[in-house]
Design a protein around this motif. Structure first.
Motif, PDB file in Angstrom:
ATOM      1  N   THR A  11       0.679  -1.156  -0.082  1.00  0.00           N
ATOM      2  CA  THR A  11      -0.072   0.103   0.019  1.00  0.00           C
ATOM      3  C   THR A  11       0.690   1.284  -0.139  1.00  0.00           C
ATOM      4  O   THR A  11       0.262   2.340  -0.360  1.00  0.00           O
ATOM      5  N   VAL A  12       2.155   1.160   0.280  1.00  0.00           N
ATOM      6  CA  VAL A  12       2.893   2.170   0.507  1.00  0.00           C
ATOM      7  C   VAL A  12       4.062   2.309  -0.524  1.00  0.00           C
ATOM      8  O   VAL A  12       4.442   1.191  -0.984  1.00  0.00           O
ATOM      9  N   CYS A  13       4.358   3.401  -1.139  1.00  0.00           N
ATOM     10  CA  CYS A  13       5.293   3.692  -2.327  1.00  0.00           C
ATOM     11  C   CYS A  13       6.511   3.259  -1.635  1.00  0.00           C
ATOM     12  O   CYS A  13       6.933   3.598  -0.525  1.00  0.00           O
ATOM     13  N   ASN A  14       7.573   2.580  -2.411  1.00  0.00           N
ATOM     14  CA  ASN A  14       8.758   1.947  -1.775  1.00  0.00           C
ATOM     15  C   ASN A  14       9.780   1.563  -2.896  1.00  0.00           C
ATOM     16  O   ASN A  14       9.428   1.371  -4.061  1.00  0.00           O
ATOM     17  N   PHE A  15      11.267   1.637  -2.494  1.00  0.00           N
ATOM     18  CA  PHE A  15      12.033   1.183  -3.518  1.00  0.00           C
ATOM     19  C   PHE A  15      12.622  -0.047  -2.981  1.00  0.00           C
ATOM     20  O   PHE A  15      12.712  -0.354  -1.610  1.00  0.00           O
ATOM     21  N   TRP A  16      12.758  -1.297  -4.023  1.00  0.00           N
ATOM     22  CA  TRP A  16      13.344  -2.451  -3.406  1.00  0.00           C
ATOM     23  C   TRP A  16      14.555  -2.603  -4.411  1.00  0.00           C
ATOM     24  O   TRP A  16      14.387  -2.266  -5.520  1.00  0.00           O
ATOM     25  N   ASN A  17      15.631  -3.294  -3.644  1.00  0.00           N
ATOM     26  CA  ASN A  17      16.834  -3.209  -4.415  1.00  0.00           C
ATOM     27  C   ASN A  17      16.975  -4.395  -5.470  1.00  0.00           C
ATOM     28  O   ASN A  17      16.195  -5.511  -5.320  1.00  0.00           O
ATOM     29  N   LEU A  18      17.711  -4.313  -6.444  1.00  0.00           N
ATOM     30  CA  LEU A  18      18.071  -5.223  -7.374  1.00  0.00           C
ATOM     31  C   LEU A  18      19.426  -5.533  -7.162  1.00  0.00           C
ATOM     32  O   LEU A  18      20.239  -4.707  -7.170  1.00  0.00           O
ATOM     33  N   ASN A  19      19.818  -6.964  -7.379  1.00  0.00           N
ATOM     34  CA  ASN A  19      21.019  -7.565  -6.884  1.00  0.00           C
ATOM     35  C   ASN A  19      21.306  -8.564  -8.155  1.00  0.00           C
ATOM     36  O   ASN A  19      20.412  -9.251  -8.841  1.00  0.00           O
ATOM     37  N   GLU A  20      22.741  -8.594  -8.688  1.00  0.00           N
ATOM     38  CA  GLU A  20      22.905  -9.642  -9.510  1.00  0.00           C
ATOM     39  C   GLU A  20      22.718 -11.165  -9.089  1.00  0.00           C
ATOM     40  O   GLU A  20      22.462 -12.175  -9.907  1.00  0.00           O
ATOM     41  N   ASP A  21      22.588 -10.971  -7.915  1.00  0.00           N
ATOM     42  CA  ASP A  21      22.292 -12.591  -7.278  1.00  0.00           C
ATOM     43  C   ASP A  21      20.673 -12.608  -7.030  1.00  0.00           C
ATOM     44  O   ASP A  21      20.311 -11.762  -6.059  1.00  0.00           O
ATOM     45  N   PRO A  22      19.885 -13.245  -7.725  1.00  0.00           N
ATOM     46  CA  PRO A  22      18.750 -13.057  -7.391  1.00  0.00           C
ATOM     47  C   PRO A  22      18.124 -13.222  -5.995  1.00  0.00           C
ATOM     48  O   PRO A  22      17.107 -12.883  -5.379  1.00  0.00           O
ATOM     49  N   ALA A  23      18.856 -14.262  -5.332  1.00  0.00           N
ATOM     50  CA  ALA A  23      18.386 -14.512  -3.914  1.00  0.00           C
ATOM     51  C   ALA A  23      18.534 -13.254  -2.960  1.00  0.00           C
ATOM     52  O   ALA A  23      17.977 -13.073  -1.772  1.00  0.00           O
ATOM     53  N   LEU A  24      19.287 -12.100  -3.508  1.00  0.00           N
ATOM     54  CA  LEU A  24      19.646 -11.016  -2.530  1.00  0.00           C
ATOM     55  C   LEU A  24      18.616  -9.763  -3.414  1.00  0.00           C
ATOM     56  O   LEU A  24      18.714  -8.662  -2.737  1.00  0.00           O
ATOM     57  N   THR A  25      17.824 -10.008  -4.290  1.00  0.00           N
ATOM     58  CA  THR A  25      17.131  -8.938  -4.731  1.00  0.00           C
ATOM     59  C   THR A  25      15.796  -8.973  -3.857  1.00  0.00           C
ATOM     60  O   THR A  25      15.045  -9.830  -3.019  1.00  0.00           O
ATOM     61  N   ALA A  26      15.135  -7.692  -3.800  1.00  0.00           N
ATOM     62  CA  ALA A  26      14.093  -7.246  -2.914  1.00  0.00           C
ATOM     63  C   ALA A  26      14.198  -7.705  -1.434  1.00  0.00           C
ATOM     64  O   ALA A  26      13.443  -7.712  -0.793  1.00  0.00           O
ATOM     65  N   MET A  27      15.695  -7.685  -1.074  1.00  0.00           N
ATOM     66  CA  MET A  27      15.857  -7.996   0.537  1.00  0.00           C
ATOM     67  C   MET A  27      16.081  -6.433   1.206  1.00  0.00           C
ATOM     68  O   MET A  27      15.896  -6.334   2.496  1.00  0.00           O
ATOM     69  N   VAL A  28      16.186  -5.509   0.404  1.00  0.00           N
ATOM     70  CA  VAL A  28      16.379  -4.059   1.150  1.00  0.00           C
ATOM     71  C   VAL A  28      15.072  -3.114   0.753  1.00  0.00           C
ATOM     72  O   VAL A  28      14.762  -2.973  -0.540  1.00  0.00           O
ATOM     73  N   ILE A  29      14.335  -2.694   1.357  1.00  0.00           N
ATOM     74  CA  ILE A  29      13.126  -2.022   1.203  1.00  0.00           C
ATOM     75  C   ILE A  29      13.221  -0.349   1.618  1.00  0.00           C
ATOM     76  O   ILE A  29      13.551  -0.350   2.996  1.00  0.00           O
ATOM     77  N   HIS A  30      13.110   0.489   0.916  1.00  0.00           N
ATOM     78  CA  HIS A  30      12.815   1.978   1.634  1.00  0.00           C
ATOM     79  C   HIS A  30      11.583   2.466   1.142  1.00  0.00           C
ATOM     80  O   HIS A  30      11.304   2.762  -0.112  1.00  0.00           O
ATOM     81  N   PHE A  31      10.814   2.909   2.256  1.00  0.00           N
ATOM     82  CA  PHE A  31       9.397   3.438   2.074  1.00  0.00           C
ATOM     83  C   PHE A  31       9.614   4.849   1.771  1.00  0.00           C
ATOM     84  O   PHE A  31      10.439   5.563   2.443  1.00  0.00           O
ATOM     85  N   VAL A  32       8.486   5.186   0.927  1.00  0.00           N
ATOM     86  CA  VAL A  32       8.476   6.765   0.722  1.00  0.00           C
ATOM     87  C   VAL A  32       7.122   7.405   1.429  1.00  0.00           C
ATOM     88  O   VAL A  32       6.077   7.116   1.069  1.00  0.00           O
TER      89      VAL A  32
END
Length: 1015
Positions: free
Chosen positions: A454-475
């Motif tokens: 429900t809230v705008c956010n940035f989620w990380n992209l990583n060369e290792d798919p297992a590490l993608t979307a592990m860091v979330i920053h809400f706006v």
């Protein structure tokens, strides 16, 4: 009894990138056998490997309603098959009390995580094994006797750059990483590593996710390459039961789940000729692991005197039992099926093939509980004695660090306290404390995942798919700030690492419209394009902050509008975002990988996707460390490397921003240097006083004495096939096709006595076959070489030469006279040589040595640098130090000079397609001009011969003799002049109104005096 490591390989389906590039499959499997075909040599027999299991998971499946991929073909191996073969064996051995190790190996994105962890309903080995383990524990508890107990503990660590980090307790992080110590009976272990009690797979999954998030944040902040890190998850399973004699017994099994760093191309470990090739600690663990596996395989094959170098890296110390000791070990190697990943896949297969020869000897780890308690008390007593005596345990892997007695005493106290607490606390208490501590984290994570919807956010992209979307920053609604932890006040979204300024950007979220505004001088790319002004963000936009903070933007309101309108926006990936960035640099006009793309182009794009972010990071590190060098992508065609065909290679140019000196590094050399740069940057970020190493070890420095290629000339040899001399003043061009100098070259056909034959020719090159060919190759002089070069020389390889032929090195001039001459004799001329002369060119490389910078000068040069000036009173005072521009200033000035046409990444200036087109056009023009010149000379000399024949005939008529010497005719045909030739009379040719005919006469017994009579 010793048994071999069990090895399985598994091939995955094509991923979206490979499908878009229309990749072809190179892997085939038949039973336990795996075959790989070289896409460059499809006619050759495939390379064959045999393993314990070869799992075909490329195709032959359908997706059920719940998302599970089930077989539609008997060949397909689903997750359950892999678990039944591998996971159940691990679980059974754990119950028996054996140590178990499960290795996953393969390049990043090859499917390691899918086999080990899986996703959704497609659960991998780890969750299925853990679920079975706790199911078995629950069943045992139902019939457990008094005093029987089952304990499961979890630890998770990462090894990067030869440093150990506890991923479940970042507070324990220390400079240089956690210490690896050696215990007399335990062997190697990590000091102070957290071991977390768990009572369900959900608890294990939560802790592994927590460790993965910590790993992602740390690697981004420290600019670490996640694919070069190893992760070890250790599950300790303890069973306290009663034996038949009613004696308390304890079985302990340690299950090591090892995710090894992504395998790299076979040729990319080290770089031939690189002075820094052995310097990178980041690659040390991988190379040492390979050496250990090779040595263990040799031991298994009977080579008794082989030494296994376990101590040479942190990884191999910690895995010594798993590889060559008390453990039942399984390795699963993940394979890419695509032709564009051939080198990486072949490297993985060879690694796995060596591993299957290793033998381990596992034993059941079972002892009476009373004995273990007694040993624990003895250990405590030993520690007390060490505290009293001020001694210490052996510390492994801390070379160069001084022994600190106070630190060691403190460590021993802490270890003793922990052991005392361990012995006094029941398992139920430990579990309760762990669950209480984890409960808050689990609830927070659940709330965060719900809030994402429900809230705008940035989620990380990583060369290792297992590490993608592990860091979330809400706006949040309203205004937000993005910056580093040093900003005041602290920013709403905190980013740390390369290229991030204290106050990097501002975000406004108003009425569901999110606007991103960069601050002055900050680097932000949105959808691959550099922005300097405000930009409205939309759902799934890709945003790069600084050099390595790559995020996708999630906008719930925007997403719902897109769904209502029937617009489908595909979720971005790391690769697609990097392709987008590459597209905006101008390297490729089309990055789709669709029709018309050759395999060479696809491989080139793969290299660019890998190297472009590395180049940007290297520039950011240079700027932050003030190294005053800049790195640029350089596309080097096969022609520029002296090849007729082949791949365009991606090189990296390093340029000194102060004096303009340049050096070119190939892909492997640069990657190795980039790892060293990361080590230096990491030490800098940790506040190490000696982060700036001496320049001989500095990856940002290269001595001016290192030769650099100024450019090349292509000398077409067609004229030599017609026995016509070549005298050319050729342009020396660099890899971009830019003219750098001129080179005077001559190729002169010669007779057997090395007399230069400058007026001869043959009409048909085929006449050279089976004859002798002599010629001189002269490199006379160079003109107009840039004055930053203080020395220069040329080198070349002719025809089948294996070694370089070099001219003398000329110093002190921009117009060197090389005066080089080499004589070549081919006897006889073969068809292969003739084809080479007709269609190939000789590539002459021009090399130079650049002027040294002030730090390299001594004597007079240093004296000039320290020159003093006098005041009006005649008193000498030191010259004021020159104004030093920072790297950031120098780079900014350069961008201004480049103007509007500068690219987003400021690393390239011309697309690959334009470069090849331009190069080919220039080559075609020169080749055509050379052919025209050759044929022009042939025509001129043919006309000259005809004139000579006419003069010879006219002379015979004029003399009234009516005969011509055969020798004179032969001399003309051979390119000389007849002896008795004289200038013809204007009227003699038509004195009798008819043309003359020639008949051959020869006196009886005459030798060599044949004549022709005119009739």
């Amino acid at each position: 009894m010793a048994e071999n490591v069990r090895v399985a390989v598994r091939v995955r389906p094509f991923n979206s990138r490979e499908t878009a590039r229309k990749a072809s499959i190179i892997i085939q499997m038949n039973g336990k056998q795996t075959e790989i075909t070289d896409p460059e040599n499809t006619k050759e027999k495939p390379k064959k490997f045999a393993f314990d299991f070869s799992y075909w998971s490329h195709d032959g499946y359908t997706e059920r309603g719940d998302g599970y991929l089930e077989p539609s073909s008997p060949k397909y191996a689903d997750q359950q098959v892999v678990f039944d073969d591998l996971g159940k064996g691990v679980l059974d051995n754990a119950w028996k009390g054996y140590n178990c190790s499960l290795f996953a190996y393969g390049q990043t994105g090859s499917g390691k995580s899918y086999s080990m962890v899986g996703y959704g309903t497609n659960k991998g080995i780890v969750p299925l094994a853990c679920e079975d383990l706790f199911r078995g524990i629950d069943e045992k508890k139902m019939t457990a006797k008094e005093g029987e107990e089952y304990q499961v503990k979890l630890s998770m660590l990462e090894i990067y750059n030869e440093q150990v980090r506890d991923l479940l307790n970042l507070k324990s992080a220390q400079k240089g990483g956690l210490k690896v110590r050696q215990h007399p009976s335990k062997g190697f272990y990590v000091d102070t590593l957290t071991s977390w009690p768990v009572d369900s797979y959900m608890a294990i999954d939560n802790k592994i996710n927590e460790g993965t998030r910590n790993r992602t944040v740390a690697s981004t902040n420290m600019n670490a390459t996640s694919s070069r890190a190893h992760t070890i998850v250790a599950i300790t399973f303890v069973q306290k039961t009663m034996n038949e004699a009613n004696q308390n017994m304890t079985k302990t099994s340690i299950i090591n789940l090892v995710d090894l760093a992504g395998s790299e191309r076979a040729e990319s470990t080290g770089a031939t000729g690189d002075r820094l090739k052995e310097g990178s600690a980041i690659n040390q663990s991988l190379s040492t692991l390979g050496n250990c596996i090779k040595a263990l395989a040799d031991l298994s094959n009977g080579k008794k005197k082989t030494v296994v170098p376990f101590r040479d890296s942190v990884l191999t110390k910690l895995l010594q039992n798993a590889l060559g000791g008390n453990s039942k070990t399984i390795m699963i190697a993940a394979l890419s099926p695509a032709d564009i990943n051939y080198e990486e896949t072949l490297s993985t297969l060879r690694f796995a093939d060596r591993a299957k020869a290793i033998k381990t000897q596992a034993v059941v780890n079972e002892s009476p509980t009373d004995k273990l308690i007694r040993e624990l008390r003895e250990e405590n007593a030993r520690l007390m004695e060490m505290l009293k005596g001020g001694g210490g345990a052996a510390v492994v892997g801390t070379e160069g660090s001084s022994f600190n007695r106070e630190e060691e005493m403190e460590r021993l106290k802490r270890e003793l306290e922990e052991q005392m607490k361990e012995s006094e606390t029941t398992w139920a208490q430990k579990l309760e404390e762990a669950n209480f501590a984890s409960q808050g984290q689990a609830e927070e994570e659940t709330q965060k995942q719900a809030r994402r919807k429900t809230v705008c956010n940035f989620w990380n992209l990583n060369e290792d798919p297992a590490l993608t979307a592990m860091v979330i920053h809400f706006v949040k609604d309203g205004q937000s700030k993005i910056g580093t932890k040093n900003a005041s006040p602290p920013p709403d979204i905190q980013l740390n690492g390369l290229g991030i300024q204290k106050e990097h950007a501002a975000i406004e979220n108003k009425n569901n419209i999110v606007t991103l505004t960069p601050t002055s001088g900050s680097r932000i790319l949105v959808n691959g394009e550099s922005i300097k002004d405000s930009r409205v963000l939309h759902h799934h936009d890709r945003v790069l902050f600084g050099s390595n903070h790559l995020y996708a933007f999630h906008h719930p309101h925007d997403e719902s509008k897109q769904k209502e309108q029937g617009v489908q926006v595909e979720a971005p990936t790391y690769d697609s975002a990097q392709e987008e960035i590459m597209k905006h640099t101008g390297l490729f006009k089309d990055t789709s990988g669709g029709d018309g793309k050759s395999k060479e182009d696809l491989l080139l794009q793969e290299d660019l996707i890998q190297l472009l972010p590395m180049v940007n990071e290297a520039n950011a590190m240079s700027e932050e460390l003030d190294k005053k060098v800049k790195f640029e992508i350089a596309l080097v065609s096969p022609q520029a490397r002296g090849l007729q065909h082949g791949r365009t290679e991606v090189n990296v140019k390093m340029r000194n921003l102060v004096n303009g000196n340049e050096w070119m590094f190939d892909r492997n050399n640069f990657i190795n240097r980039k790892f060293l740069m990361q080590e230096m940057y990491q030490n800098f970020m940790e506040g190490s006083k000696d982060w700036d190493v001496e320049r001989e070890r500095d990856p940002f420095w290269e001595p001016s004495s290192t030769p650099v290629q100024i450019g090349t000339v292509h000398v077409y040899l067609q004229s030599l096939a017609y026995m016509i001399e070549l005298q050319e003043n050729l342009a020396v061009t660099d890899y971009k096709g830019v003219e750098q100098a001129h080179l005077n070259v001559e190729i002169l056909p010669c007779s057997d006595d090395w007399t230069e034959c400058c007026d001869e020719f043959i009409e048909d090159p085929g006449d050279l076959l089976s004859r002798a060919l002599n010629f001189k190759l002269k490199v006379i002089s160079g003109r107009g070489i840039q004055n930053r070069f203080i020395k220069s020389y040329c080198r070349y390889k002719f025809y089948l030469d294996e070694n370089w032929v070099e001219t003398e090195t000329i110093a002190g001039t921009s117009n060197p006279d090389f005066n080089h001459e080499k004589r070549f004799t081919f006897k006889p001329v073969t068809q292969q040589l003739l084809d080479y002369l007709l269609v190939r060119s000789l590539v002459i490389e021009v090399w130079g040595q650049q002027k040294p910078d002030k730090s390299e000068t001594t004597g007079a040069g240093a004296a000039v640098a320290k020159k003093s000036e006098k005041t009006s009173k005649g008193v000498a005072k030191p010259a004021p130090p020159p104004v030093q521009n920072t790297t950031k200033d120098l780079m900014s000035r350069e961008k201004t000079t480049l103007g509007v046409g500068a690219t987003a990444a400021n690393t390239v200036t011309v697309s690959k397609e334009d470069k090849i087109k331009e190069t080919c056009e220039e080559e075609a023009k020169y080749k055509a001009a050379h052919e025209i010149n050759t044929y022009k000379k042939i025509a001129e000399r043919a006309e000259n011969r005809l004139n000579q024949l006419q003069s010879l005939i006219q002379g015979a008529k004029t003399s009234g003799d009516g005969t011509i010497q055969i020798a004179d005719l032969e001399a003309i045909i051979a390119g000389g002049e007849g002896k008795g030739m004289s200038s013809p009379s204007p009227s003699s040719n038509s004195s009798n109104g008819r043309s003359g005919s020639v008949s051959h006469t020869k006196g009886a017994g005459e030798k060599g005096s044949a004549t022709c009579s005119l009739q």
